[in-house]
Design an enzyme around this catalytic site. Structure first.
Site, PDB file in Angstrom:
ATOM      1  N   ASP A 489       0.801  -1.224   0.000  1.00 13.92           N
ATOM      2  CA  ASP A 489       0.000   0.000   0.000  1.00 13.92           C
ATOM      3  C   ASP A 489       0.832   1.272   0.000  1.00 13.92           C
ATOM      4  O   ASP A 489       0.352   2.347  -0.337  1.00 13.92           O
ATOM      5  CB  ASP A 489      -0.826   0.055   1.297  1.00 13.92           C
ATOM      6  CG  ASP A 489      -2.074  -0.774   1.209  1.00 13.92           C
ATOM      7  OD1 ASP A 489      -2.659  -0.844   0.129  1.00 13.92           O
ATOM      8  OD2 ASP A 489      -2.467  -1.329   2.250  1.00 13.92           O
TER       9      ASP A 489
HETATM   10  C1  BGC Z   1      -0.094   1.024   6.415  1.00 15.53           C
HETATM   11  C2  BGC Z   1      -0.488  -0.137   5.588  1.00 15.53           C
HETATM   12  C3  BGC Z   1      -1.976  -0.098   5.422  1.00 15.53           C
HETATM   13  C4  BGC Z   1      -2.401   1.230   4.827  1.00 15.53           C
HETATM   14  C5  BGC Z   1      -3.886   1.346   4.589  1.00 15.53           C
HETATM   15  C6  BGC Z   1      -0.622   2.312   5.837  1.00 15.53           C
HETATM   16  O1  BGC Z   1      -0.303   3.340   6.689  1.00 15.53           O
HETATM   17  O2  BGC Z   1       1.290   1.073   6.549  1.00 15.53           O
HETATM   18  O3  BGC Z   1      -0.060  -1.331   6.183  1.00 15.53           O
HETATM   19  O4  BGC Z   1      -2.378  -1.137   4.595  1.00 15.53           O
HETATM   20  O5  BGC Z   1      -1.997   2.249   5.671  1.00 15.53           O
HETATM   21  O6  BGC Z   1      -4.599   1.560   5.733  1.00 15.53           O
HETATM   22  C1  NOJ Z   2      -2.061  -3.930   5.126  1.00 17.35           C
HETATM   23  C2  NOJ Z   2      -3.184  -4.018   4.163  1.00 17.35           C
HETATM   24  O1  NOJ Z   2      -4.327  -4.490   4.816  1.00 17.35           O
HETATM   25  C3  NOJ Z   2      -2.847  -4.898   2.995  1.00 17.35           C
HETATM   26  O2  NOJ Z   2      -3.869  -4.819   2.043  1.00 17.35           O
HETATM   27  C4  NOJ Z   2      -1.537  -4.500   2.384  1.00 17.35           C
HETATM   28  O3  NOJ Z   2      -1.250  -5.373   1.348  1.00 17.35           O
HETATM   29  C5  NOJ Z   2      -0.448  -4.475   3.414  1.00 17.35           C
HETATM   30  N1  NOJ Z   2      -0.824  -3.605   4.485  1.00 17.35           N
HETATM   31  C6  NOJ Z   2       0.904  -4.055   2.849  1.00 17.35           C
HETATM   32  O4  NOJ Z   2       0.935  -2.694   2.581  1.00 17.35           O
END
Ligand code: BGC
Ligand code: NOJ
Length: 819
Positions: A489
């Site tokens: 993400d």
């Molecule tokens: C986090 C991710 C998460 C994304 C969406 C980011 O700040 O590091 O792990 O999936 O937010 O909520």
């Molecule tokens: C948490 C999110 O829920 C997932 O969709 C994503 O792939 C990982 N973070 C890595 O960023």
């Protein structure tokens, strides 16, 4: 024994499928989940937490304060007033020192027990399958030589339904709260007078000495939960809340002769009432449905019977896969806790935990698809429904809503989109569903685009749209465009945000068809091949040929433009520069592209997979798992986005982002390196960790993230429970290491294990049959099968077709060199 030993806080009781916490002051609250259908509760080892119906944001039943001090204050509490001593069986919130304490977290239930001054109090919390109620069965026993006269108080705090509004909109909320009290039942009916068709109740099966429904009356306006005035004074206020903060507290007087005990049942229920039946009389809610629910569970016998049913429910669920190996830690992960966590992630996605506040995130498209990998064997019918729900949030061009709300099952536009890995996960889940169930009828099911019932296509067509979304969005190197981000993400290559108040997840991206992802490329080869195989299996050779050609072209593009010499690149950024290359100063190597290209076997013959995984071992491996990237970014890079906002060693920036470690484990099994695959597995599997003070979180649950080698405290875990780590590890250990792989035609047996293993047995339910599988490893190999028998008869090849067997069958597998 070192100071940081798991035994200082508790132990696993495998026979009862429980973790027993023996010290209330755990390094972080250690929680459990009650309910596995519609009614859910989070409960910590000191009975903190809350309940909700289906959607933790829009249908929150009880209140909880995140990031509170003291930590984890608020939940469902029982206070015992015994003379001058006031205590709680779960230690909190009074924190009166107990003579004995334990918390047993089991499958869908938690039992908190405490003892003080000769009194023993045990409270069993659970949600029965099939109903929207939390049952709390309390047993109070007098172990002293004298008669005891005590007062018992219950307490929970109502949430005014919308959890976000409840914590912010006080100008309204302080005026809206409404309750009713009828005998021993307290009803919460805020907003029922207008658009809500639901209410909640908290019932006690005993006659009350009094009650409270106003928090100020019960606590006293300036007190915390640890010093409720009603309890310290011994005088319930019989208060009726009008606005402010409604609560529910029962007061019961109990006298116990020496040795005597008393059992009480408390019920926290949720009900919906049809518009025309909402009212009993003007302003008085229709309580008939509540009476019915209470009549089903309100006695001790009923609560006991229902608890026994819960046990059978879980026995059946977990019976789908049971391993007997030489290591009880492995058995307990595979047979109990990993499967259990898969049920939790299936239900919660990433919405409600002690790290996810339940207001921000609905069901994630990619998350929910991947969570299914650990769920198909548990409840295939629910998996089918989930796949169809998810697919209905896909658009005609194959792109998708990134999230949807569980109550409405409709896509949530506010949360951002344009993550170009998303569509592929639908192929991943659907093909895995087909392999598990053989239910090809799902492919003919008509499924909406964009939740529009008037615009549908078959599920198979949805898969084609997913596939084509990648080929329709290729960049300059014929690699997939990344869009907002891929699985990671935080790798936001088109974002360029300079405003700290902007969310990287939703802010408008710069237009640009340049930034490309090697992770999506690997995923396309892996899942594109699965799509191709499916088309071939269905007899559509033309489509299989078309898809196969696209997959081969992608493999070629990866080999030509995605190989950095020692490992796979991670991406090309919006300026066309390499990301995750030896040429970069920071983050020279990333895990995701190594994992996915290895799983897909890209460049396997040329030795690329082996080189790439050797590089992972050299640069990313640590004693606590594999970090995501190395060296971590030390400063903010405008062109990379959120990934570089995290301090080095945390989250997506050099953290051990556990979700992706199994991709490397599977990659190792592609190479046949069973010792290495299992070594990575053990580094993550919670039951193998013995550094509890450092790790902090539950010893029975996977974490999303463990601090990496560049963090100040490597090994410290955060974000337990709601993570794709659960499903991926389950999938990896059962299919790729233990090697029991569902295929369209049957079970493929292809273990990849440590050479030291002599064998193991597995009980596996598969399409209605019970397979008893015994694996022998007489030659001490990691991979390779020389002989398989089904019910004593030799099988040709490694796939066992169970369709001709009766209800149960015996499979024996001999590993070893050919011949
Ligand atoms: C986090 C991710 C998460 C994304 C969406 C980011 O700040 O590091 O792990 O999936 O937010 O909520
Ligand atoms: C948490 C999110 O829920 C997932 O969709 C994503 O792939 C990982 N973070 C890595 O960023």
């Amino acid at each position: 024994m070192t100071a940081d030993n798991a035994a200082s806080y508790g132990f696993f009781d495998d026979e009862n499928r429980e973790y027993v916490v023996t010290e209330p002051r755990t390094p972080y609250p250690w929680i459990n989940y009650l309910g596995s259908e519609n009614f859910f509760s989070l409960i910590s080892n000191t009975a903190g937490g809350y309940s909700f119906y289906r959607d933790a944001k829009f249908r929150r039943l009880t209140r909880y304060r995140y990031n509170n001090v003291p930590m984890d204050d608020g939940g469902r509490y029982f206070y015992i007033r015994d003379g001058e001593t006031i205590w709680n069986p779960g230690w909190k919130p009074t924190r009166t020192e107990l003579d004995d304490y334990s918390c047993r977290h089991g499958m869908g239930y938690t039992r908190v027990a405490g003892a003080k001054n000769g009194l023993h109090c045990d409270v069993l919390f659970f949600v029965p399958p099939g109903d929207n109620v939390e049952i709390q069965k309390l047993t109070l026993r007098n172990d002293s030589q004298e008669e005891k006269q005590v007062q018992l108080f219950s307490l929970l705090e109502w949430c005014l339904w919308n959890a976000e509004d409840d914590t912010t909109n006080f100008q309204r909320n302080y005026s809206t709260g409404e309750v009713e009290v009828e005998n021993s039942t307290i009803y919460h009916k805020t907003e029922y007078r207008e658009r809500r068709n639901h209410y909640a109740f908290y019932h006690c099966n005993a006659e009350l000495a009094g009650f409270d429904t106003s928090r100020d009356s019960f606590l006293g306006p300036y007190n915390g939960f640890d010093q409720p005035e009603a309890v310290t004074s011994g005088k319930p206020g019989n208060s009726i809340a009008h606005g402010w903060s409604p609560i529910a507290s029962h007061a019961v007087d109990i006298t116990l002769a020496p040795g005597e005990s008393r059992e009480l049942v408390f019920l926290l229920g949720y009900l919906e009432v049809a518009e025309e039946h909402k009212w009993e009389s003007p302003g008085v809610i229709n309580k008939a449905p509540a009476h019915e629910l209470i009549a089903r569970y309100g006695t001790v016998e009923q609560a006991d019977a229902s608890f026994a049913e819960l046990g059978t429910y879980w026995e059946n669920l977990l019976g789908g896969f049971q391993l007997q190996s030489h290591d009880p830690r492995l058995d307990r992960m595979v047979n109990i806790w990993n499967q259990y966590q898969c049920m939790v992630t299936f239900n919660m996605s990433r919405s409600a935990s002690f790290f996810e506040a339940g207001i921000g995130r609905g069901m994630g498209f990619r998350d929910s698809n991947q969570d299914l990998l650990g769920f198909f064997h548990l409840q295939p019918e629910r998996a089918r429904e989930r796949i169809l729900d998810i697919a209905a949030t896909q658009f005609e061009d194959g792109s998708v809503y990134h999230q949807y709300q569980p109550l409405t099952k409709r896509g949530n536009a506010a949360i951002g989109g344009n993550f170009n890995d998303d569509p592929l996960w639908l192929i991943c889940s659907t093909t895995a569903y087909l392999r598990e169930t053989g239910d090809f009828s799902i492919l003919e099911q008509q499924v909406p685009f964009g939740n529009d019932e008037n615009n549908c296509a078959s599920m198979l067509e949805h898969l084609r749209r997913s596939f084509d979304h990648v080929t329709n969005n290729l960049g300059p190197h014929k690699l997939p465009l990344i869009g907002r981000a891929d699985w990671n993400d935080c790798l936001n290559l088109n974002c360029f945000s300079t405003d700290p108040n902007e969310s990287f997840q939703t802010t408008e991206n710069k237009a640009g068809a340049i930034a490309e992802s090697l992770m999506i490329a690997g995923a396309f080869v892996l899942y594109g091949t699965e799509y191709t195989d499916l088309c071939r299996h269905l007899g559509d050779d033309a489509e299989a040929d078309r898809a196969g050609a696209a997959v081969r072209a992608m493999e070629q593009a990866v080999i030509e433009h995605g190989w950095d010499g020692e490992w796979f690149l991670r991406a090309y950024d919006a300026a066309g520069n390499k990301v995750g290359s030896n040429e970069n100063e920071e983050s020279k190597i990333f895990i995701e592209s190594q994992g996915f290209c290895a799983m897909a076997g890209i460049g396997l013959e040329q030795g690329l997979v082996e080189k790439s995984l050797d590089s992972v071992q050299e640069h990313l491996d640590t004693p606590y798992g594999i970090v995501l990237n190395y060296p971590a970014f030390t400063r903010y890079h405008l062109e990379y986005g959120e990934i570089s906002t995290y301090p080095p060693g945390y989250k997506e920036n050099g953290g051990i982002f556990c979700h992706n470690n199994p991709w490397v484990m599977i990659g190792e099994t592609v190479l046949g390196r069973g010792d290495q695959a299992y070594d990575y597995y053990c580094k993550q599997a919670p039951a193998f960790q013995d550094h509890v003070n450092l790790r902090k979180i539950e010893p029975y649950a996977y974490a999303q993230m463990v601090a990496g080698k560049e963090a100040p405290l490597p090994g410290e875990a955060k974000n337990s429970w709601l993570t794709g780590t659960a499903a991926w590890n389950y999938h990896t250990i059962t299919e790729h290491i233990l090697g029991i792989k569902p295929r369209f035609e049957g079970l493929l047996l292809d273990p990849c294990i440590p050479t030291a293993w002599q064998g193991y047995t597995v009980q596996r339910q598969f399409r209605g049959k019970q397979a008893s599988i015994r694996v022998h490893n007489p030659d001490g190999v990691s991979k390779g099968v020389k002989r398989i028998t089904l019910n004593g008869k030799e099988v040709a090849g490694q796939i066992v077709d169970l369709s001709a067997c009766g209800d149960s069958c015996e499979i024996e597998v001999w590993m070893g060199g050919a011949g």
